[in-house]
Design a protein around this motif. Structure first.
Motif, PDB file in Angstrom:
ATOM      1  N   ALA A  18       0.939  -1.303   0.002  1.00 37.57           N
ATOM      2  CA  ALA A  18      -0.046  -0.013  -0.132  1.00 37.57           C
ATOM      3  C   ALA A  18       0.800   1.234   0.154  1.00 37.57           C
ATOM      4  O   ALA A  18       0.575   2.292  -0.623  1.00 37.57           O
ATOM      5  CB  ALA A  18      -1.020  -0.078   1.384  1.00 37.57           C
ATOM      6  N   GLU A  19       1.894   1.276   0.816  1.00 37.59           N
ATOM      7  CA  GLU A  19       2.880   2.527   0.800  1.00 37.59           C
ATOM      8  C   GLU A  19       3.508   2.453  -0.527  1.00 37.59           C
ATOM      9  O   GLU A  19       3.642   3.683  -1.118  1.00 37.59           O
ATOM     10  CB  GLU A  19       3.723   2.170   1.962  1.00 37.59           C
ATOM     11  N   ALA A  20       3.970   1.521  -1.199  1.00 35.85           N
ATOM     12  CA  ALA A  20       4.720   1.740  -2.429  1.00 35.85           C
ATOM     13  C   ALA A  20       3.564   2.126  -3.446  1.00 35.85           C
ATOM     14  O   ALA A  20       3.943   3.009  -4.365  1.00 35.85           O
ATOM     15  CB  ALA A  20       5.250   0.200  -2.879  1.00 35.85           C
ATOM     16  N   ALA A  21       2.248   1.788  -3.450  1.00 34.03           N
ATOM     17  CA  ALA A  21       1.384   2.057  -4.344  1.00 34.03           C
ATOM     18  C   ALA A  21       1.185   3.513  -4.162  1.00 34.03           C
ATOM     19  O   ALA A  21       1.032   4.523  -5.240  1.00 34.03           O
ATOM     20  CB  ALA A  21       0.392   1.299  -4.194  1.00 34.03           C
ATOM     21  N   LYS A  22       1.061   4.122  -2.800  1.00 38.00           N
ATOM     22  CA  LYS A  22       0.882   5.580  -2.602  1.00 38.00           C
ATOM     23  C   LYS A  22       1.829   6.352  -3.060  1.00 38.00           C
ATOM     24  O   LYS A  22       1.617   7.330  -3.472  1.00 38.00           O
ATOM     25  CB  LYS A  22       0.772   5.667  -1.087  1.00 38.00           C
ATOM     26  N   ALA A  23       3.257   5.733  -2.927  1.00 40.41           N
ATOM     27  CA  ALA A  23       4.465   6.327  -3.312  1.00 40.41           C
ATOM     28  C   ALA A  23       4.274   6.541  -4.992  1.00 40.41           C
ATOM     29  O   ALA A  23       4.681   7.811  -5.638  1.00 40.41           O
ATOM     30  CB  ALA A  23       5.883   5.811  -2.857  1.00 40.41           C
ATOM     31  N   ARG A  24       3.962   5.622  -5.552  1.00 38.63           N
ATOM     32  CA  ARG A  24       3.823   5.546  -6.978  1.00 38.63           C
ATOM     33  C   ARG A  24       2.955   6.532  -7.575  1.00 38.63           C
ATOM     34  O   ARG A  24       2.927   7.204  -8.447  1.00 38.63           O
ATOM     35  CB  ARG A  24       3.311   4.134  -7.713  1.00 38.63           C
ATOM     36  N   ARG A  25       1.610   6.479  -6.831  1.00 38.27           N
ATOM     37  CA  ARG A  25       0.552   7.338  -7.232  1.00 38.27           C
ATOM     38  C   ARG A  25       1.272   9.094  -7.058  1.00 38.27           C
ATOM     39  O   ARG A  25       0.920   9.949  -7.748  1.00 38.27           O
ATOM     40  CB  ARG A  25      -0.485   7.240  -6.532  1.00 38.27           C
ATOM     41  N   ALA A  27       4.087  10.032  -7.162  1.00 35.92           N
ATOM     42  CA  ALA A  27       5.256  10.437  -8.074  1.00 35.92           C
ATOM     43  C   ALA A  27       4.463  10.643  -9.323  1.00 35.92           C
ATOM     44  O   ALA A  27       4.946  11.661 -10.301  1.00 35.92           O
ATOM     45  CB  ALA A  27       6.350   9.114  -8.178  1.00 35.92           C
ATOM     46  N   LEU A  28       3.500   9.855  -9.985  1.00 36.71           N
ATOM     47  CA  LEU A  28       2.910  10.113 -11.157  1.00 36.71           C
ATOM     48  C   LEU A  28       1.983  11.565 -11.039  1.00 36.71           C
ATOM     49  O   LEU A  28       2.037  12.003 -11.941  1.00 36.71           O
ATOM     50  CB  LEU A  28       1.920   8.954 -11.398  1.00 36.71           C
ATOM     51  N   ASN A  29       1.421  11.810  -9.957  1.00 33.06           N
ATOM     52  CA  ASN A  29       0.799  12.946  -9.728  1.00 33.06           C
ATOM     53  C   ASN A  29       1.858  13.995  -9.975  1.00 33.06           C
ATOM     54  O   ASN A  29       1.293  14.986 -10.624  1.00 33.06           O
ATOM     55  CB  ASN A  29      -0.125  12.954  -8.510  1.00 33.06           C
ATOM     56  N   ALA A  30       2.851  14.033  -9.381  1.00 33.27           N
ATOM     57  CA  ALA A  30       3.881  15.220  -9.453  1.00 33.27           C
ATOM     58  C   ALA A  30       4.367  15.270 -11.139  1.00 33.27           C
ATOM     59  O   ALA A  30       4.328  16.496 -11.372  1.00 33.27           O
ATOM     60  CB  ALA A  30       4.947  15.047  -8.369  1.00 33.27           C
ATOM     61  N   ALA A  31       4.542  14.164 -11.637  1.00 36.66           N
ATOM     62  CA  ALA A  31       5.001  14.323 -12.952  1.00 36.66           C
ATOM     63  C   ALA A  31       4.027  14.702 -13.799  1.00 36.66           C
ATOM     64  O   ALA A  31       4.129  15.713 -14.644  1.00 36.66           O
ATOM     65  CB  ALA A  31       5.258  12.933 -13.586  1.00 36.66           C
TER      66      ALA A  31
END
Length: 72
Positions: A18-25, A27-31
């Motif tokens: 869940a934390e990894a998915a949150k970090a991916r989201r 990062a994608l949102n920042a990009a």
């Protein structure tokens, strides 16, 4: 290993996922935000260059000022 340890490991693994998915989201949102800001800035630059090279904005024909019979 007993059942409690297995359950605790599965819960910990789920929390890591869940934390990894949150970090991916994040990062994608920042990009996405950087891309949108770049696109917006480019659009404003394009609009500014069109206004300076083509004259005032009112020179461009629009559907409301078109007097041809096809648009009536």
């Amino acid at each position: 290993m007993n059942v409690d340890e297995i359950v605790a490991e599965k819960i910990a693994a789920a929390a890591r996922r869940a934390e990894a998915a949150k970090a991916r989201r994040a990062a994608l949102n920042a990009a996405r935000q950087r891309g949108l800001a770049h696109r917006h800035a480019q659009r404003l630059r394009n609009q500014a260059s069109v206004r300076t090279t083509d004259g005032p904005e009112t020179d461009a024909p629009s559907a409301s000022t078109d007097t041809t019979e096809e648009n009536s």
